[in-house]
Design an enzyme around this catalytic site. Structure first.
Site, PDB file in Angstrom:
ATOM      1  N   SER A 234      12.141   2.270  -1.137  1.00 38.20           N
ATOM      2  CA  SER A 234      12.344   3.474  -0.199  1.00 38.20           C
ATOM      3  C   SER A 234      13.873   3.576   0.264  1.00 38.20           C
ATOM      4  O   SER A 234      14.567   2.566   0.176  1.00 38.20           O
ATOM      5  CB  SER A 234      11.519   3.129   0.914  1.00 38.20           C
ATOM      6  OG  SER A 234      10.149   3.072   0.610  1.00 38.20           O
TER       7      SER A 234
HETATM    8  N1  SAH Z   1       7.575  -0.797  -0.201  1.00 38.53           N
HETATM    9  C1  SAH Z   1       8.445  -0.660  -1.548  1.00 38.53           C
HETATM   10  C2  SAH Z   1       8.607   0.918  -2.022  1.00 38.53           C
HETATM   11  C3  SAH Z   1       6.953   1.183  -2.594  1.00 38.53           C
HETATM   12  S1  SAH Z   1       7.091   2.306  -3.632  1.00 38.53           S
HETATM   13  C4  SAH Z   1       9.932  -1.200  -1.211  1.00 38.53           C
HETATM   14  O1  SAH Z   1      10.084  -1.627  -0.278  1.00 38.53           O
HETATM   15  O2  SAH Z   1      10.390  -1.350  -2.432  1.00 38.53           O
HETATM   16  C5  SAH Z   1       5.245   2.439  -3.494  1.00 38.53           C
HETATM   17  C6  SAH Z   1       4.468   1.327  -4.184  1.00 38.53           C
HETATM   18  O3  SAH Z   1       3.023   1.659  -4.178  1.00 38.53           O
HETATM   19  C7  SAH Z   1       4.611   1.396  -5.808  1.00 38.53           C
HETATM   20  O4  SAH Z   1       4.977   0.159  -6.254  1.00 38.53           O
HETATM   21  C8  SAH Z   1       3.097   1.378  -6.333  1.00 38.53           C
HETATM   22  O5  SAH Z   1       2.792   0.906  -7.508  1.00 38.53           O
HETATM   23  C9  SAH Z   1       2.281   0.941  -5.097  1.00 38.53           C
HETATM   24  N2  SAH Z   1       0.862   1.543  -5.074  1.00 38.53           N
HETATM   25  C10 SAH Z   1       0.563   2.990  -5.248  1.00 38.53           C
HETATM   26  N3  SAH Z   1      -0.959   2.971  -4.948  1.00 38.53           N
HETATM   27  C11 SAH Z   1      -1.348   1.794  -4.845  1.00 38.53           C
HETATM   28  C12 SAH Z   1      -2.430   1.247  -4.495  1.00 38.53           C
HETATM   29  N4  SAH Z   1      -3.878   1.839  -4.594  1.00 38.53           N
HETATM   30  N5  SAH Z   1      -2.703  -0.179  -4.225  1.00 38.53           N
HETATM   31  C13 SAH Z   1      -1.443  -1.159  -4.300  1.00 38.53           C
HETATM   32  N6  SAH Z   1      -0.394  -0.481  -4.416  1.00 38.53           N
HETATM   33  C14 SAH Z   1      -0.064   0.987  -4.777  1.00 38.53           C
END
Ligand code: SAH
Length: 221
Positions: A68
């Site tokens: 993000s």
């Molecule tokens: N917080 C992160 C950015 C997240 S991007 C950072 O600081 O870098 C969103 C993430 O959510 C992705 O890695 C994706 O794999 C994960 N995601 C999507 N659906 C999900 C689910 N049902 N359970 C766990 N993770 C999930």
């Protein structure tokens, strides 16, 4: 002549610029700014985009996901009102950057991602940075983490159409949850949910764009 001085100034300037960008976008809480000053975003970004770690923009990471934008991390963290006694759950570990910021403010952080590879890589960075109050888990985070519930704070960093029921159920009374809601191809909004004795209170924050919250485990790429 290069006596190392020039580079040091550049580094300090870069940090000042990074913090200035956060402040100008509304991240004003001094504890949040302190946490973001103390955790270098560089180690969370590998490859091609590593040199852009200090710009206020989202960047691609492995498995087709994104880290993000720092100001969004700041605003979400600020809205979460984390205290040093809190047990926090994050859904969407991604690079691990958001979890690292939370680890500076909370007692304990549990973070879940559906991609094993991302969880593994994030763990390596947590260890290298000596962040030892974070537990990273591979699972479908929509179901939360029942064995550690309830949580004082929950943050979701992938967008769902509605707040997942199991997560609302695992939020402590008096707890706060921050998450983006909306369809993945449309405008999403960050919302904050407070759980009170009378029920759930919602307030809407700014428009954002997140990757979708998906079901099941991911195929690592
Ligand atoms: N917080 C992160 C950015 C997240 S991007 C950072 O600081 O870098 C969103 C993430 O959510 C992705 O890695 C994706 O794999 C994960 N995601 C999507 N659906 C999900 C689910 N049902 N359970 C766990 N993770 C999930």
């Amino acid at each position: 002549m290069n006596d190392g001085h020039e580079e040091a100034v550049t580094e300090a300037e870069r940090k000042m610029q990074f913090l200035y960008a956060l402040r100008s976008k509304g991240v004003t809480d001094k504890d949040v700014l302190g946490a973001m000053e103390s955790v270098d975003r560089g180690p969370f970004i590998r490859g091609l985009f590593a040199g852009r770690a200090y710009e206020d923009m989202p960047l691609p990471i492995a498995c087709g996901q994104t880290i993000s934008q720092p100001s969004v991390v700041g605003l979400m963290t600020q809205a979460l009102e984390v205290t040093p006694r809190d047990k926090v759950l994050e859904i969407g570990t991604g690079s691990g950057y958001q979890a690292a910021i939370l680890s500076k403010l909370a007692r304990r952080v549990y973070t879940i991602d559906r991609h094993r590879r991302l969880v593994h890589e994030a763990r390596v960075v947590f260890e290298a940075l000596d962040l030892n109050n974070i537990t990273a888990i591979t699972a479908d985070g929509s179901f939360g983490l029942p064995e550690q519930a309830p949580f004082d704070r929950i943050i979701v960093t992938a967008a769902a159409e509605d707040p997942p029921g199991p997560l609302l159920a695992q939020l402590k009374e008096g707890g706060i949850m921050v998450l983006p809601v909306g369809q993945s191809d449309a405008v999403q909004h960050l919302i904050r949910v407070r759980k009170t004795a009378e029920g759930l209170e919602y307030d809407e924050m700014r428009a954002v764009r997140f990757v979708p919250l998906l079901e099941g485990l991911g195929k690592d790429t």
